[in-house]
Design an enzyme around this catalytic site. Structure first.
Site, PDB file in Angstrom:
ATOM      1  N   SER A 130       0.920  -1.402  -0.052  1.00 31.75           N
ATOM      2  CA  SER A 130       0.140  -0.070   0.107  1.00 31.75           C
ATOM      3  C   SER A 130       1.112   1.602   0.097  1.00 31.75           C
ATOM      4  O   SER A 130       1.848   2.063  -0.410  1.00 31.75           O
ATOM      5  CB  SER A 130      -0.909   0.301   0.982  1.00 31.75           C
ATOM      6  OG  SER A 130      -1.704   0.644   1.013  1.00 31.75           O
ATOM      7  N   ASP A 147      -9.248  -5.542  -5.029  1.00 35.06           N
ATOM      8  CA  ASP A 147      -8.900  -4.510  -4.314  1.00 35.06           C
ATOM      9  C   ASP A 147      -9.447  -3.784  -4.452  1.00 35.06           C
ATOM     10  O   ASP A 147      -9.293  -3.070  -5.632  1.00 35.06           O
ATOM     11  CB  ASP A 147      -7.219  -4.268  -4.112  1.00 35.06           C
ATOM     12  CG  ASP A 147      -6.141  -3.016  -3.490  1.00 35.06           C
ATOM     13  OD1 ASP A 147      -7.749  -2.688  -2.134  1.00 35.06           O
ATOM     14  OD2 ASP A 147      -5.200  -3.219  -2.932  1.00 35.06           O
ATOM     15  N   HIS A 207      -7.401  -5.976  -0.557  1.00 37.23           N
ATOM     16  CA  HIS A 207      -6.282  -5.088  -0.729  1.00 37.23           C
ATOM     17  C   HIS A 207      -4.997  -5.851   0.859  1.00 37.23           C
ATOM     18  O   HIS A 207      -3.638  -5.279   0.851  1.00 37.23           O
ATOM     19  CB  HIS A 207      -6.492  -4.189   0.226  1.00 37.23           C
ATOM     20  CG  HIS A 207      -5.368  -2.970   0.301  1.00 37.23           C
ATOM     21  ND1 HIS A 207      -4.949  -2.351  -0.348  1.00 37.23           N
ATOM     22  CD2 HIS A 207      -4.994  -1.671   1.549  1.00 37.23           C
ATOM     23  CE1 HIS A 207      -3.600  -1.667  -0.814  1.00 37.23           C
ATOM     24  NE2 HIS A 207      -4.376  -0.709   0.968  1.00 37.23           N
TER      25      HIS A 207
END
Length: 729
Positions: free
Chosen positions: A585, A673, A705
């Site tokens: 991320s 995601d 995610h």
């Protein structure tokens, strides 16, 4: 230089061993019982989760313990029986007296039937009710998440409150025609009943949802089960513009208190976003009247009713801005209708003082028996500690200041029996219990280990504090520092001078606390040193630290990580010729920046669902506000970025530096995601391929995610470790 070259079989065996350490998720204390000799004891029910690699799923199991106490201290505690797996339970909740238990259970359908949901009520030794919610058809699926979901007993123990998806009208295309189902026609006309007749042309209508991990949540409704009457009612009176959740019964069961989230003009992602406009609300059961109990311009969550039914404590943030912030602790008095601030956000932590509140939720049971003090856990720089807060005076006391350094979490407190979880980077979660001392004597707390977890051998760790150089100070928030946790192998061929894996966290407003983490521990056992960087902008260091990063992503956070790497390479015996990056991320955003901005430092890179191009992400993510906020731009739902703002988003993105990248890159992407859609990683993959940079892409269907599916997580570790070993030769 000693080389680390375990074969894939050895790696998989190591992962299998470390992934078997269970995580401790919930705890519940039973009612006090008295022995024939006058001593008091109670049962402690705990739930754990564990990866089952053979079944490729996370399993849950329970274990019970007995705690003998005299009200001031624990006399004896120990396990009662062995573990047993929990199957198909979605939610469970003990009644206030501890005599009943409610369970929401999923039951696989027979043949072509869909999966069903049942609500069960158990007494001490049998199931007394089993209600088929699917057959009653009053609503859609019951929410079992921790964002909206709840299962709450009325104080009288006659009703259960829960949250479910609003029942949608049946729909069909304009050209569909089906025979009416048996039992659904009107007795007089023979035509389908109006409420059952499908709506023409509504088959493909789009329903908004609440984003990452909440894609099946759209319109929540509050539902009440009358246990005796076997009837379900959907509560009316909740305003159309609010989505209710986190509900519980008001004192005397006159109504329901809940958090209502605004969903106009459209829904934004809610998971890990404690900055969404919301309010504490009350709906009266008799008149259906709904009123606000808090301001309607803030973000609130985690309301908790005191044992005496007089006060509700809850957390509050500002709306929009950073998704995670230093929160305020607020209290609503039920009878005076007065709201007070118990704890304000902390700009900067004074030495030894309370760090502020940085937590996703308060414990489900957080009140002491005196209905005056509450318990919470929060990040304190790179640790997590437990504090007791006096709601009348706002004074705070650490309950873990003299306990071992690491990561502490409150699981529950009931009748001043406190249950907590503790772990370190080298020690998996263990179960701790204590009696909360009387007010003013909290520091004398005595923790007892009820379920030990032996430390994993071969790992040492410590916390480093770093000060940015004057030229990298923030113009508005000067004088900030930050931390990093360094884990080193203490045995094996590389222990003297190991290669280094650098891991910045995601968020960016989150934090690595000194607790058990599977990937870093496993990499350390393979023979890598692991550097977990809490750059400026992390939680646990004061609100100024959080506020310093928006507008400076791609520079301040990148410089902090690079400074940290250069410093530990100077101060520790590490192999500076073998340094790699691993990040997910925003951690992937930083990893991609670092291999582009400092190509001479890093020789391999692994990224999981990375943010690569903020400008192309803004139109596809469930959190478009994040893209603007972290770039330093204002967010308005009705505003479209102008060319200068698009340029600024692109300017702060790692794709800008792709021409300088030389390190081989392994990408891992979750197909589902919603937060950082996989198109981000694909964009980077194509750019690297076009420039001849060695790259490999792993695509995980059915994963979002977090890439937390058991199979994806295990495969991800194996590929990551083999990639690092190959390219750090």
């Amino acid at each position: 230089v000693p080389q680390v070259q375990p074969r894939a079989e050895e790696l998989s065996e190591l992962y299998r061993e470390l992934s078997q350490h269970p995580g401790l998720s919930t705890a519940c204390l039973g009612p006090d019982l008295t022995t024939q000799y006058g001593g008091k004891y109670c049962s402690l029910y705990t739930e754990w989760s564990q990866r089952d690699l053979a079944r490729a799923e996370n399993i849950r199991f329970c274990r019970q313990y007995l705690i003998f106490h005299d009200g001031a201290s624990i006399v004896y505690s120990g396990p009662a029986g062995t573990c047993s797996e929990i199957k198909d339970e979605l939610l469970s909740r003990e009644s206030p007296s501890g005599m009943l238990k409610a369970v929401l259970r999923k039951v696989p359908g027979k043949g072509k039937e869909k999966e069903k949901q049942f609500l069960e009520v158990w007494d001490q030794n049998r199931k007394v009710k089993s209600i088929d919610l699917t057959a009653l058809d009053k609503h859609g699926s019951v929410y079992d998440d921790d964002q909206f979901g709840c299962l709450a007993w009325s104080h009288s123990e006659t009703h259960l409150l829960y949250v479910a998806e609003k029942k949608r009208p049946k729909a069909e295309s304009f050209f569909e025609s089906k025979a009416p189902e048996l039992g659904t026609s009107d007795e007089d006309t023979g035509h389908p009943k109006k409420e059952d007749a499908p709506v023409k042309g509504e088959k493909f209508v789009y329903y908004e949802d609440w984003g990452e991990t909440l894609s099946t949540r759209s319109v929540p409704v509050l539902c009440v089960l009358d246990i005796e009457g076997n009837s379900i009612s959907v509560l009316e009176g909740i305003p159309e513009h609010l989505s209710p959740g986190q509900a519980f019964w008001s004192p005397e069961d006159t109504g329901v208190v809940f958090v209502g989230w605004w969903h106009e003009p459209f829904r934004l992602g809610l998971r890990h976003c404690t900055n969404r406009r919301s309010a504490l609300c009350y709906v009266d059961l008799t008149g259906g009247r709904c009123e606000l109990l808090s301001e309607d311009t803030k973000a609130v969550w985690s309301p908790r009713l005191s044992p005496d039914g007089c006060r509700i404590i809850y957390l509050e943030n500002s709306v929009l801005g950073p998704h995670q912030q230093c929160s305020r602790l607020r209290m609503y008095d039920w009878y005076t209708e007065h709201t007070s601030t118990v704890l304000e956000a902390v700009p900067r932590q004074a030495s030894g003082a309370f760090p502020g509140i940085y937590c996703g939720a308060l414990p489900g049971m957080c009140w002491a028996a005196d209905s005056r003090r509450i318990l919470l856990d929060t990040a304190q720089r790179s640790q997590q500690d437990v504090f007791v807060v006096d709601t009348a005076t706002g004074t705070t006391t650490s309950l873990t200041a003299d306990a071992p350094q690491g990561s502490w979490s409150v699981l529950t407190i009931d009748r001043d029996l406190l249950v907590a979880r503790f772990s370190t980077p080298s020690c998996p979660p263990m179960l701790k219990v204590a009696v909360l001392p009387t007010a003013g004597h909290e520091a004398q707390i005595q923790w007892i280990c009820l379920q030990d977890a032996p430390p994993v051998p071969g790992i040492t760790w410590g916390i480093h504090t770093l000060q940015p150089p004057p030229e990298h100070e923030h113009p508005q928030y000067g004088g900030l520092d930050f931390d990093a946790i360094l884990m080193r192998p203490s045995e094996g061929p590389t222990a003297q001078k190991p290669p280094l894996v650098v891991m910045p966290h995601g968020g960016p407003h989150s934090v690595f606390t000194a607790g058990w983490m599977l990937y870093p521990a496993a990499l350390c056992r393979v023979g890598f040193a692991v550097l977990l960087v809490n750059y400026r902008g992390s939680l646990g260091f004061g609100q100024d630290n959080v506020a310093s990063l928006p507008g400076s992503v791609g520079t301040q956070d990148v410089r902090d990580v690079q400074l940290c790497v250069e410093r530990v390479l100077q101060e520790e015996t590490l192999d500076a010729s073998r340094v790699a990056l691993v990040g997910g991320s925003h951690g992937g955003f930083l990893a991609c920046h670092l291999i582009g901005q400092f190509p001479d430092t890093y020789h391999a890179c692994v990224v999981r669902n990375p943010v690569v191009n903020i400008a192309s992400m803004v139109a596809t993510t469930d959190i478009p506000d994040w893209c603007l906020t972290e770039t330093g731009l204002p967010y308005k739902p009705d505003a479209l970025p102008d060319p200068a703002q698009w340029t600024e988003m692109l300017h702060k993105s790692p794709i800008r530096y792709v021409d300088q990248v030389r390190a081989p890159v392994l990408l891992m992407l979750g197909e589902d995601d919603r937060r950082v859609p996989p198109k981000q990683g694909l964009e980077y993959y194509r750019a690297l391929k076009a420039r001849g940079v060695p790259t490999r892409l792993l695509w995980y269907p059915g994963n979002n995610h977090a890439l937390a599916g058991v199979e994806a997580e295990a495969d991800g570790f194996m590929n990551m470790a083999l990639w690092l070993l190959k390219h750090l030769q």
